[in-house]
Design a protein around this motif. Structure first.
Motif, PDB file in Angstrom:
ATOM      1  N   VAL A 161       0.938  -0.994   0.011  1.00 58.33           N
ATOM      2  CA  VAL A 161       0.131   0.042   0.150  1.00 58.33           C
ATOM      3  C   VAL A 161       0.798   1.206   0.021  1.00 58.33           C
ATOM      4  CG1 VAL A 161      -1.764   1.353   1.389  1.00 58.33           C
ATOM      5  CG2 VAL A 161      -1.917  -1.215   1.188  1.00 58.33           C
ATOM      6  N   VAL A 162       0.794   1.986  -1.120  1.00 59.39           N
ATOM      7  CA  VAL A 162       1.643   3.343  -1.246  1.00 59.39           C
ATOM      8  C   VAL A 162       0.933   4.448  -1.420  1.00 59.39           C
ATOM      9  CG1 VAL A 162       3.716   1.681  -1.599  1.00 59.39           C
ATOM     10  CG2 VAL A 162       2.011   2.698  -3.636  1.00 59.39           C
ATOM     11  N   SER A 163       1.426   5.633  -1.623  1.00 63.45           N
ATOM     12  CA  SER A 163       1.035   6.814  -1.830  1.00 63.45           C
ATOM     13  C   SER A 163       1.463   7.020  -3.172  1.00 63.45           C
ATOM     14  CB  SER A 163       1.511   8.073  -0.897  1.00 63.45           C
ATOM     15  OG  SER A 163       1.204   9.268  -1.158  1.00 63.45           O
ATOM     16  N   ASN A 164       0.724   7.872  -4.043  1.00 68.36           N
ATOM     17  CA  ASN A 164       1.022   7.789  -5.173  1.00 68.36           C
ATOM     18  C   ASN A 164       2.065   9.125  -5.335  1.00 68.36           C
ATOM     19  OD1 ASN A 164       1.232   8.261  -8.288  1.00 68.36           O
ATOM     20  ND2 ASN A 164      -1.045   7.993  -8.321  1.00 68.36           N
ATOM     21  N   ASN A 165       3.271   8.662  -4.975  1.00 68.26           N
ATOM     22  CA  ASN A 165       4.370   9.414  -4.951  1.00 68.26           C
ATOM     23  C   ASN A 165       4.647  10.292  -6.375  1.00 68.26           C
ATOM     24  OD1 ASN A 165       5.115   9.608  -2.037  1.00 68.26           O
ATOM     25  ND2 ASN A 165       5.837   7.018  -2.774  1.00 68.26           N
ATOM     26  N   MET A 307      -4.491   4.715   4.180  1.00 69.34           N
ATOM     27  CA  MET A 307      -3.376   3.981   4.027  1.00 69.34           C
ATOM     28  C   MET A 307      -3.724   2.866   5.188  1.00 69.34           C
ATOM     29  SD  MET A 307      -0.026   6.114   2.860  1.00 69.34           S
ATOM     30  CE  MET A 307       0.835   4.788   2.540  1.00 69.34           C
ATOM     31  N   ALA A 308      -3.750   3.290   6.455  1.00 69.54           N
ATOM     32  CA  ALA A 308      -3.698   2.418   7.500  1.00 69.54           C
ATOM     33  C   ALA A 308      -5.076   1.515   7.455  1.00 69.54           C
ATOM     34  CB  ALA A 308      -4.046   3.178   8.894  1.00 69.54           C
ATOM     35  N   LYS A 309      -6.214   2.147   6.978  1.00 69.25           N
ATOM     36  CA  LYS A 309      -7.277   1.561   6.677  1.00 69.25           C
ATOM     37  C   LYS A 309      -7.201   0.272   5.494  1.00 69.25           C
ATOM     38  CE  LYS A 309     -12.282   2.093   5.183  1.00 69.25           C
ATOM     39  NZ  LYS A 309     -13.140   3.063   4.829  1.00 69.25           N
ATOM     40  N   ARG A 310      -6.671   0.566   4.505  1.00 69.67           N
ATOM     41  CA  ARG A 310      -6.494  -0.279   3.327  1.00 69.67           C
ATOM     42  C   ARG A 310      -5.240  -1.413   3.903  1.00 69.67           C
ATOM     43  NH1 ARG A 310      -9.418  -2.364  -0.030  1.00 69.67           N
ATOM     44  NH2 ARG A 310     -10.394  -0.141  -0.146  1.00 69.67           N
ATOM     45  N   THR A 311      -4.450  -1.073   4.709  1.00 67.98           N
ATOM     46  CA  THR A 311      -3.321  -2.056   4.903  1.00 67.98           C
ATOM     47  C   THR A 311      -4.089  -2.992   6.029  1.00 67.98           C
ATOM     48  OG1 THR A 311      -1.412  -0.420   4.725  1.00 67.98           O
ATOM     49  CG2 THR A 311      -0.995  -2.232   6.019  1.00 67.98           C
TER      50      THR A 311
END
Length: 351
Positions: A161-165, A307-311
Motif C-alpha cells: 500500500v503506497v501513496s502516489n508519490n 493507508m492504515a485502513k487499506r493495509t
C-alpha cells in the motif's frame, strides 16, 4: 443477540485504554503484572477470551509491524504517526499490534526481527524501505502473510500500500509552474528511498512538460544515503544562484530548508518559495522554522488514515486466506495551499 465484547469494553471496566488492554492480552511490555492479570480476568468474565478461542474465524490476530530505526529517530516521526493509525485500526478489529524497530546493525547483518524469530505474530507489515539486501532477505525468509506499507517491496508479486508519490511530485511541481515559477529546485537525496526517487521523477516529468531542463546545482541532498537521516549540518548545500522555488521531498526537509534559507538571509516566500510533501511535521526545536510556523507550509498531503485502513483490510484478508493477493495498491493525496509559496513577481503587502 448477545453484544460482541470489544477491547474498549474491557478497558472501560478497569478505567484503562483499549491500547493497554491490547498490550496486556498480547504479552507486550508497558503494563504491570497486576494490571495484566486484572485485564485477563475481566476479559474472561466478559467472555472475550472464550469467544476468540471458539470462533472458527479467528479475530484476535497478532500483527507485527517492522520498521527501520532511522525512521523513528526524530521523536514523533511520520512513521510513528502511521503506526498509531495502524494500531487504532487493529484495536477496532480486535487484533493486537506489536512494533519492532530494526537497528541499523541488525539490518546490515541480515538479522531476522525477533517477533518473527520467536513466532510472536500471525502476519507482519513492513513499514518504509530497508536497504535492498535486507528487503530481499526478509521477503525470502518470512513464512507468514506479509505486506509492505509506504514502500513497494522488492518484487512484482509483493502486496503493498503506497501513496502516489510520482503523481504527487508531478502535481506539486506543476503547481509551482502555475504560480509563475520557472526556476524550481528539488530537495531530496536520490537513491536514499523509493519514495524520494518517485517524487523526484514526478518533478522531472513536470520540468520536461514545461520545457525546463533540470539543473544539477538546484538538486539538493538532504540526508545520508545509508542511514537515511535528515542532516542539516552536512547536507542542504545551497547554490550561489538560487531558484525562485524549491519542491522538498518531505515536510521535515522543507522546514530544515526554510531554516537554512533564513540563516543565509533569504526570506520565505518573499525571496524563495518552499513546498513540501506529507502534510506531517514533528515540531522539534532543532528543526522548526518560525517563519513556516507562522505562514504555514504548502504541501502535498498523504492520506495516512486511508493507508492504515487499506493495509489492515488487506492483512486480515491475507490472514484468512493464504492465497489472497492485491499487488500494489496506490492511494492519491491532495495539494494543500498555505503561505510558503507566493506567485513569482508578486509583491508581499506590508502589514
Amino acid at each position: 443477540m448477545a453484544k460482541t465484547v470489544r477491547l474498549a469494553d474491557i478497558g472501560e471496566r478497569l478505567d484503562v485504554s483499549a491500547v493497554t488492554v491490547s498490550k496486556a492480552l498480547s504479552g507486550q511490555k508497558g503494563v504491570s503484572e497486576e494490571m495484566r492479570q486484572k485485564i485477563i480476568r475481566v476479559a474472561d468474565e466478559l467472555g472475550y477470551l472464550k469467544r476468540v478461542k471458539e470462533e472458527g474465524r479467528r479475530k484476535g490476530y497478532n500483527i507485527g509491524v517492522v520498521v527501520a530505526e532511522r525512521y523513528l529517530l526524530e521523536g514523533e516521526s511520520f512513521y510513528w504517526k502511521l503506526y498509531q493509525e495502524l494500531s487504532q485500526r487493529a484495536i477496532a478489529r480486535d487484533c493486537f499490534m506489536i512494533l519492532e524497530v530494526v537497528r541499523h546493525d541488525d539490518e546490515r547483518n541480515m538479522e531476522m526481527p525477533k517477533i518473527l524469530m520467536e513466532k510472536k505474530v500471525d502476519g507482519v507489515i513492513i513499514v518504509g524501505a530497508f536497504i535492498t539486501q535486507y528487503s530481499r532477505f526478509l521477503a525470502k525468509k518470512i513464512q507468514i502473510p506479509f505486506l509492505y506499507l509506504d514502500t513497494p517491496g522488492t518484487a512484482d508479486s509483493c502486496d503493498s500500500v503506497v501513496s502516489n508519490n510520482m503523481m504527487g511530485g508531478y502535481h506539486m511541481t506543476n503547481y509551482l509552474f502555475e504560480m509563475g515559477h520557472s526556476k524550481i529546485g528539488f530537495v531530496g537525496t536520490r537513491l536514499a528511498t523509493t519514495s524520494i526517487d518517485e517524487r523526484f521523477l514526478g518533478y522531472l516529468r513536470s520540468l520536461m512538460e514545461h520545457g525546463a531542463a533540470p539543473k544539477e546545482k538546484w538538486i539538493i541532498e538532504d540526508r545520508d544515503r545509508e542511514y537515511g537521516q535528515v542532516d542539516i549540518k552536512n547536507k542542504f548545500q545551497l547554490p550561489e544562484e538560487m531558484p525562485t522555488a524549491f519542491f522538498c521531498n518531505c515536510d521535515l526537509s522543507a522546514y530544515v530548508l526554510a531554516r537554512k534559507l533564513g540563516e543565509l538571509g533569504y526570506a520565505v516566500p518573499d525571496d524563495v518559495s518552499v513546498a513540501g510533501f506529507d502534510n506531517y511535521i514533528n515540531r522539534m526545536d532543532s528543526y522548526v522554522s518560525e517563519t513556516l510556523e507562522n505562514i504555514g507550509l504548502t504541501t502535498y498531503e498523504i492520506n495516512m488514515k486511508e493507508m492504515a485502513k487499506r493495509t489492515m483490510h488487506i492483512m486480515l484478508h491475507k490472514l484468512d486466506n493464504a492465497s489472497y493477493t492485491t499487488g500494489m495498491f496506490v492511494l492519491p493525496g491532495r495539494l494543500i495551499e498555505r503561505g510558503s509559496v507566493k506567485r513569482a513577481g508578486e509583491e508581499i503587502p506590508f502589514i
